[in-house]
Design a protein around this motif. Structure first.
Motif, PDB file in Angstrom:
ATOM      1  N   VAL A 562       0.836  -1.095   0.014  1.00  0.00           N
ATOM      2  CA  VAL A 562      -0.012   0.052   0.012  1.00  0.00           C
ATOM      3  C   VAL A 562       0.910   1.347  -0.007  1.00  0.00           C
ATOM      4  O   VAL A 562       1.738   1.398   0.971  1.00  0.00           O
ATOM      5  N   LEU A 563       0.742   1.920  -0.918  1.00  0.00           N
ATOM      6  CA  LEU A 563       1.260   3.539  -1.171  1.00  0.00           C
ATOM      7  C   LEU A 563       0.474   4.564  -0.561  1.00  0.00           C
ATOM      8  O   LEU A 563      -0.399   4.671  -1.406  1.00  0.00           O
ATOM      9  N   PRO A 564       0.828   5.206   0.331  1.00  0.00           N
ATOM     10  CA  PRO A 564      -0.165   6.312   0.855  1.00  0.00           C
ATOM     11  C   PRO A 564       0.051   7.492   0.179  1.00  0.00           C
ATOM     12  O   PRO A 564       1.069   7.936  -0.057  1.00  0.00           O
ATOM     13  N   ASP A 565      -1.127   8.077  -0.296  1.00  0.00           N
ATOM     14  CA  ASP A 565      -1.314   9.195  -1.308  1.00  0.00           C
ATOM     15  C   ASP A 565      -1.491  10.346   0.024  1.00  0.00           C
ATOM     16  O   ASP A 565      -1.865  10.189   1.046  1.00  0.00           O
ATOM     17  N   THR A 566      -1.177  11.310  -0.442  1.00  0.00           N
ATOM     18  CA  THR A 566      -1.907  12.597   0.000  1.00  0.00           C
ATOM     19  C   THR A 566      -3.207  13.106   0.068  1.00  0.00           C
ATOM     20  O   THR A 566      -3.858  12.411  -0.939  1.00  0.00           O
ATOM     21  N   THR A 567      -3.629  13.806   0.906  1.00  0.00           N
ATOM     22  CA  THR A 567      -4.841  14.692   0.643  1.00  0.00           C
ATOM     23  C   THR A 567      -4.547  15.720  -0.536  1.00  0.00           C
ATOM     24  O   THR A 567      -3.657  15.997  -0.834  1.00  0.00           O
ATOM     25  N   TYR A 568      -5.399  16.219  -0.975  1.00  0.00           N
ATOM     26  CA  TYR A 568      -5.606  17.154  -2.190  1.00  0.00           C
ATOM     27  C   TYR A 568      -5.073  18.447  -1.909  1.00  0.00           C
ATOM     28  O   TYR A 568      -4.649  19.215  -2.542  1.00  0.00           O
ATOM     29  N   LEU A 569      -5.215  18.671  -0.460  1.00  0.00           N
ATOM     30  CA  LEU A 569      -4.555  19.936  -0.027  1.00  0.00           C
ATOM     31  C   LEU A 569      -2.885  19.835   0.502  1.00  0.00           C
ATOM     32  O   LEU A 569      -2.272  20.979   0.808  1.00  0.00           O
ATOM     33  N   GLU A 570      -2.223  18.683  -0.049  1.00  0.00           N
ATOM     34  CA  GLU A 570      -0.888  18.556   0.412  1.00  0.00           C
ATOM     35  C   GLU A 570      -0.089  18.222  -0.834  1.00  0.00           C
ATOM     36  O   GLU A 570       1.202  17.827  -0.725  1.00  0.00           O
ATOM     37  N   ARG A 571      -0.550  18.509  -2.025  1.00  0.00           N
ATOM     38  CA  ARG A 571       0.251  18.124  -3.221  1.00  0.00           C
ATOM     39  C   ARG A 571       0.061  19.113  -4.326  1.00  0.00           C
ATOM     40  O   ARG A 571      -1.037  19.717  -4.397  1.00  0.00           O
ATOM     41  N   PHE A 572       0.908  18.733  -5.279  1.00  0.00           N
ATOM     42  CA  PHE A 572       0.714  19.560  -6.813  1.00  0.00           C
ATOM     43  C   PHE A 572      -0.089  18.383  -7.594  1.00  0.00           C
ATOM     44  O   PHE A 572       0.188  17.194  -7.546  1.00  0.00           O
TER      45      PHE A 572
END
Length: 955
Positions: A562-572
């Protein structure tokens, strides 16, 4: 006594940043207020062209999406059995080493052993390109179970489509028909537009089995039976043709109504366009003494649109419009003939047809705007038909949806109501040539890279991705003879086929944000079984699963890594013109997201990475050609670097704004190292207005075509001829009849010949037609009701219904049925009922609702959760009383011979479900229930946010 000091203008925070929302596919502009490094408040950005400051409940609740207890914090490696939820946390270097260690031998051995399927990621401009670099044909995105019927139906007819690629002329429309439109996509622009229509007195007609949201404010609701929209459209066409209320000048000028079609039954050229020696389509000119023939694109001619003609070579041919009139004037399409099946009174059908004609032809719009058409003719004004249509999943998610979409476009064209003042309007980069020029990749170059992106548009049988025997080469069977025009791939079939090894075994299934073990699965219980099934040696039939997500969704439990993604407020992110555009009809628009908070400062021990950056890193580790330099070092630092420096073609990148070394260019130009900062400084978006003289008739407006070519949206500025009759479809029909070098295997021939009709057709959805074949009672007695799901305006897929603020609106769903339906089956309001399909049974609580067609039951989708997922409380209503209709939806047709999908595009037929209902004993929870997933403990205390800000203010 001293009076308290009052702050009459308190600030929402001490810092504000502008970015793009990700709580649905609308992609509105938002202002995020921060206080002490925490998110304090989210509001709409009034300067953003998409939403102009309007924000819905979902967008405002983005705070609780970001601070969700379900967020993943570290990479996870499975240590127990799949589905057990037993993982151990690992570091990123180890996670990427494991992933690269699994993928590197695949690329060396056979790249097709990687199946890479992404969900609602909105970054297909990267993920599809990455799959191309890896060399696998097995890539797809979520559109195959979402919107491919809409996209393909439009792109093969108009060069554009409904959904997010076109919009009604909100300022000028006087009559709007909404077909199958729910509230979950593009909601704020539609709300703004409907407000404008209401303000200037336009009539709004909603065609939908369920009346909610937009339909609730419509002037008229047509409660249609599911799957019969195309039949209703044909009845309207029948009436318009019979009354001669059509725009024939428009059809000849902008469509192929006058093109001659060869009539040679049994011949290899039957149904193809008659062409001259240079390949130009021909039309017939009737003179006083003789018939002559001319190029169909010639100007200042009056071509024949009816009649049969003998070509100079002796063959017979008729104009497209002749064929169209022959078909739809047939009495089988008269209102009286279709009324009962559609559930619409015949008088209502006739009245709607009259109203459409009156709005189109008795109230034409005239704009005093001079323009030049693609043939050089100058016009003093723009004349339009103020009738507009908009359509979405309600017509798309059926096994007859492709032809239904084409039927609606045919209805628009007959009214002259495509990209004229007051009608449906294209949004850049559309319209595109028909069909779009990019074909699906299928051959690998010497360096292992596919010759084209894995997804594209098929023009003829030779473009299919099949082997020398005509069998599918893709694991999902997309672009095969079974589903030839599957332009978005077929995500809904990949797990079954990977489990079955059909057409071959894969090694690794890699998925991103696709909840395929729960609400995105047809046949949920069996899908879970396929994910966990083992062979005789005790090995998983799907050997490895890599999954990326930001939250502990149901699918996480079935991953090996499992590769944990960011929330949409933490990334480009790039909301790119190369992907799903956010343009409006008068301008090209793209946008970015950028980190407004640092993920590592959000929670102790949190170490997550945006999946797009992870792909960039993984590609470099694998040495994929486009991701490394000649010395083998990484070409891009991360996704932000890729966004700025990657060029899809010389001067064309993911973003169109501020290109060139100093940001002085738009659309095309060298990369700009400061491009992202320029977007941030401009509120997160770029907008370029279409010249006023180029905003209508885009398919044949010289000003627009030249502008679009300059912007890189089209490769040439030739006019785009709208296709009433599709020669592409006829080529497949001819192949099924035994013509051409590429012919389907015998078992598919009748299917292809039947459904690849060059003119739109209607047929009973497969489930309704085939349940009669199941041993036992016939469908009329056993499965008399249609069952559909809609997504509510206040939630979007599963990730929205875990949101603490949105859950306060609805934390469980009911099966909604009309009171007359309840009386018919002896069911009372809030009784528990058993719902049965040919696939299975569920037990749920019912509730009366007068906003549904009486032969249909419905519910909200994706509210029901599996216990233990999303870190909801142990007794959360979503897990006890919430439910999915997915348990009843088979991934195969009742006969079991094909995927439960449209035969042309492979679109998942979610809305074909047929059921029976009966009263059940009262219960405290819905059935079926599954063992709780062990995906982290939930805190049962109420989840509150913001108290610390109030406490600080008091101090």
């Amino acid at each position: 006594m001293r009076e308290p000091t009052l702050n009459y203008s308190p600030s929402p925070g001490d810092e504000v940043k502008t970015t793009t929302c990700y709580m649905c596919a609308c992609r509105c502009g938002i202002k995020v207020w921060l206080a002490d490094g925490k998110i304090r408040y989210i509001q709409g950005n009034p300067e953003h062209p998409v939403n102009q400051g309007v924000l819905c409940a979902k967008g405002s609740a983005g705070i609780m999406q970001h601070y969700s207890p379900a967020r993943l914090d570290k990479p996870l490696l499975r240590v127990g059995e799949r589905g057990s939820g037993e993982f151990r946390e690992i570091e990123w270097d180890q996670a990427l080493e494991i992933a690269a260690g699994w993928l590197a031998p695949i690329r060396e051995r056979n790249p097709d052993e990687l199946a890479f399927f992404t969900g609602r990621d909105q970054s297909q401009a990267l993920t599809g390109w990455w799959a191309q670099q890896f060399g696998t044909v097995n890539y797809a995105a979520h559109g195959g179970f979402c919107s491919v019927n809409m996209a393909a139906g439009g792109l093969y007819t108009l060069g554009g489509s409904f959904w997010e690629f076109g919009e009604p002329d909100w300022e000028r429309t006087r009559y709007l028909m909404l077909w199958g439109v729910a509230e979950d996509h593009d909601s704020n622009p539609i709300k703004l537009g409907l407000g404008k229509l209401k303000a200037h007195g336009a009539k709004i007609v909603a065609v939908n089995p369920v009346r909610s949201g937009y339909g609730a404010i419509a002037d008229e609701w047509i409660g249609i039976r599911p799957g019969t929209d195309g039949l209703f459209a044909f009845a309207l066409i029948h009436e318009l043709l019979k009354a001669d209320r059509i725009d024939l000048d428009y059809l000849v000028r902008y469509a192929n109504a006058h093109w001659l079609v060869v009539r040679n039954p049994g011949g290899a050229d039957d149904g193809l366009f008659a062409r001259d020696a240079d390949g130009h389509a021909l039309c017939a000119l009737r003179g006083a003494d003789a018939v002559t023939f001319a190029r169909a694109d010639a100007v200042d001619i009056s071509p024949a649109v009816v009649g049969e003609y003998v070509l100079p070579d002796g063959r017979n041919a008729v104009p497209v419009f002749h064929l169209l009139a022959e078909r739809y004037l047939d009495p089988q399409y008269a209102p009286d003939a279709v009324s009962e099946r559609c559930g619409i009174p015949a008088d209502t059908i006739r009245r709607i047809a009259r109203e459409l004609a009156q709005a189109a032809f008795e109230q034409p719009l005239r704009l005093p705007i001079a323009w030049t058409d693609a043939w050089g003719r100058e016009h003093d004004e723009m004349v339009g038909r103020p009738v507009a249509m908009h359509a979405m999943r309600g017509i798309s998610a059926h096994s007859n949806g492709f032809h239904t979409c084409r039927a609606l476009h045919l209805l628009q064209l007959l009214l002259g109501a495509v990209d004229t003042p007051g009608s449906f309007r294209y949004q850049p980069p559309f319209p595109k040539p028909i069909a779009p020029p990019n074909r699906p990749g299928k051959a690998r170059q010497a360096n292992g890279v596919l010759d084209a992106a894995p997804l594209g548009f098929v023009h003829a049988p030779e473009d299919l991705v099949v082997d020398e025997h005509g069998e599918p080469r893709r694991i999902d069977h997309a672009y095969s003879w079974a589903y030839p025009l599957s332009a978005h791939g077929m995500m809904h079939s990949v797990i079954r086929n990977a489990w079955a090894g059909d057409p071959y075994k894969i090694d690794t299934l890699m998925m991103f944000m696709a909840n395929m073990s729960w609400n995105s699965a047809m046949n949920t219980r069996e899908t879970i079984g396929w994910l966990t099934d083992k062979d005789a040696n005790g090995d998983y039939r799907i050997p490895r699963i890599i999954y990326a997500d930001a939250y502990a969704s149901e699918m996480v439990a079935y991953a090996d890594l499992v590769l944990p993604d960011t929330t949409y407020l933490e990334r480009f992110d790039a909301i790119s013109m190369l992907d799903r555009p956010i343009s409006d009809a008068e301008s090209a628009i793209d946008a970015i997201r950028h980190p407004v908070v640092d993920s590592k400062q959000q929670r102790e021990g949190r170490d997550v990475r945006g999946f797009q950056s992870v792909l960039i890193d993984l590609g470099a580790r694998l040495g994929l050609p486009g991701l490394v330099l000649e010395d083998g070092s990484a070409r891009y630092r991360d996704y932000a670097d890729y966004i700025q420096r990657h060029e899809r073609a010389p001067g064309v990148g993911l973003l169109a704004g501020w290109r060139g070394e100093r940001g002085e260019l738009e659309a095309k130009g060298p990369p700009n190292p400061e491009q992202l900062q320029r977007y941030i400084d401009n509120g997160g978006y770029w907008r370029s207005e279409i010249p006023e003289h180029a905003r209508y008739f885009k398919m044949a407006n010289r000003g627009y075509l030249d502008w679009a070519q300059k912007m890189g949206f089209i490769g040439h500025a030739d006019p785009i001829v709208l296709q009433l009759y599709s020669e592409t479809l006829q080529k497949f029909r001819l192949a099924a009849q035994g013509h051409g070098e590429r012919q389907p295997p015998q078992r598919h021939r009748e299917r292809v010949a039947t459904y690849f009709d060059p003119l739109p057709i209607w047929y009973e959805p497969f489930e309704g037609a085939q349940v009669d074949d199941i041993p036992g009672e016939g469908s009329a007695q056993r499965y008399p009701l249609s069952a559909v799901t809609q997504r509510p305006m206040f939630m979007y897929h599963a990730w929205g219904s875990q949101n603490a603020w949105l859950r306060q609106i609805a934390a469980r769903n009911y099966l909604y049925l009309h009171p007359d339906t309840g009386a018919r089956y002896g069911i009372g309001d809030e009784d528990w009922v058993t719902v049965e399909s040919h696939q299975g049974r569920i037990t749920v609580q019912a509730k009366f609702a007068g906003n549904v067609q009486p032969d249909t039951v419905w519910t909200w989708n994706a509210i029901g959760k599996r216990k233990g997922a999303w870190r909801l409380g142990q007794d959360a209503p979503e897990g006890r009383q919430g439910f999915l209709l997915n348990h009843l939806i088979s991934d195969l047709t009742p006969r079991g011979d094909y995927i439960n999908a449209d035969p042309v595009t492979g679109q998942a037929a979610w809305f074909d479900l047929r059921v029976r209902i009966e009263r059940a004993q009262p219960d405290t929870q819905s059935q079926p229930q599954f063992a709780p997933l062990a995906l982290g403990t939930a805190d049962n205390r109420p989840l509150r946010y913001g108290a610390a800000f109030r406490d600080k203010a008091r101090r």
